[in-house]
Motif scaffolding. Structure first.
Motif, PDB file in Angstrom:
ATOM      1  N   SER A  19       0.831  -1.208   0.000  1.00 65.32           N
ATOM      2  CA  SER A  19       0.000   0.000   0.000  1.00 65.32           C
ATOM      3  C   SER A  19       0.862   1.254   0.000  1.00 65.32           C
ATOM      4  N   VAL A 198      -8.009  -1.932  -5.380  1.00 69.56           N
ATOM      5  CA  VAL A 198      -6.636  -1.939  -5.891  1.00 69.56           C
ATOM      6  C   VAL A 198      -6.640  -1.750  -7.403  1.00 69.56           C
ATOM      7  N   VAL A 209      -3.879   1.942  -4.126  1.00 72.65           N
ATOM      8  CA  VAL A 209      -4.609   1.154  -3.132  1.00 72.65           C
ATOM      9  C   VAL A 209      -5.391   2.093  -2.224  1.00 72.65           C
TER      10      VAL A 209
END
Length: 267
Positions: A19, A198, A209
């Protein structure tokens, strides 16, 4: 002619490292376009909590105007540091922090005379008790897989009695398509599905993300992070705001909330 690959949108798990890497890359690539498209609305020295246009000058979620004078304030996910510039004008001593080097280059371009720090919200490079206030206007929190880790870091760098105020996409929006028109008014997914959104490249690597938490999740995360929640603000769409910003629009804003602002205190 080489055709550029269009990222694939999906819902799948994405951890801390993936992330963070995706967020840094996305904002570095898109900072120029973001500032060009939204810079007029955001201004150079305006503190706006979200696309509705709720202004800290009126909302005073960080506290009364007089309390900002001389206060040490950390802005997390500062972007071009518009909020920090406003805080400095109120007499505060802001530090603007962002994961994206390119976003901070825009902050440097506009100027302000306060520190700019490139760092991850999950590992704040500051000593314990360094700040009186911390804030994030759509910064960091929506993009991390472990918000409690971030909140505990924020608590660590705040002094006792310090406020932590952050805004995120209102969780109810995750049940609706991210569209500003009528197609964005019908429920299309489960509000309770926490699977991250995503966008990934042709090799399956995340390039963007965003993480979903329900309202209850957010409240529990705040408490687990060591804070007391003192207010939850859901800005209404004002009559003067005719703009569309992604999935935010007057049509949707007059029917369902688009932003949630959590006002927290470190006791």
């Amino acid at each position: 002619m080489i055709q550029e690959y269009e990222p694939e949108a999906t819902r799948r798990d994405a951890g801390d490292a993936e992330s963070s890497r995706a967020s840094r890359g996305w904002w570095d690539r898109n900072a120029d376009e973001y500032q060009s498209e939204h810079g007029t609305f955001l201004g150079d020295d305006r503190f706006v909590w979200g696309p509705e246009g709720l202004d800290e000058a009126e909302a005073r979620l960080l506290g009364p105007a007089e309390s900002l004078r001389g206060a040490d304030v950390l802005e997390i996910g500062a972007g071009a540091a518009q909020c920090s510039r406003w805080l400095a004008a109120q007499g505060a001593r802001p530090v603007a922090m962002d994961l994206s080097h390119r976003q901070l280059q825009h902050a440097l371009r506009i100027g302000g005379g306060f520190p700019l720090v490139e760092a991850d919200a999950g590992a704040l490079p500051f000593a314990d008790g360094s700040f009186d206030l911390a804030c994030a206007a759509y910064g960091a929190v929506p993009f991390v897989s472990d918000p409690v880790k971030v909140f505990r870091e924020v608590r660590r760098v705040l002094r006792p009695g310090g406020r932590w105020v952050f805004s995120v996409t209102h969780p109810i929006r995750w049940a609706f398509p991210d569209e500003p028109g009528p197609e964005g008014l019908s429920v299309a997914a489960s509000y309770f599905d926490r699977t991250p959104y995503v966008e990934q490249d042709e090799r399956g690597r995340a390039v963007y993300v965003e993480h979903h938490r329900t309202i209850g999740d957010r409240v529990r995360d705040v408490v687990a992070g060591g804070f007391r929640l003192v207010d939850l603000v859901e800005p209404e769409w004002p009559a003067w705001n005719s703009q569309e910003w992604g999935g935010w629009s007057p049509l949707r804003g007059n029917l369902i909330p688009g932003t949630a602002i959590f006002v927290c205190v470190r006791d």
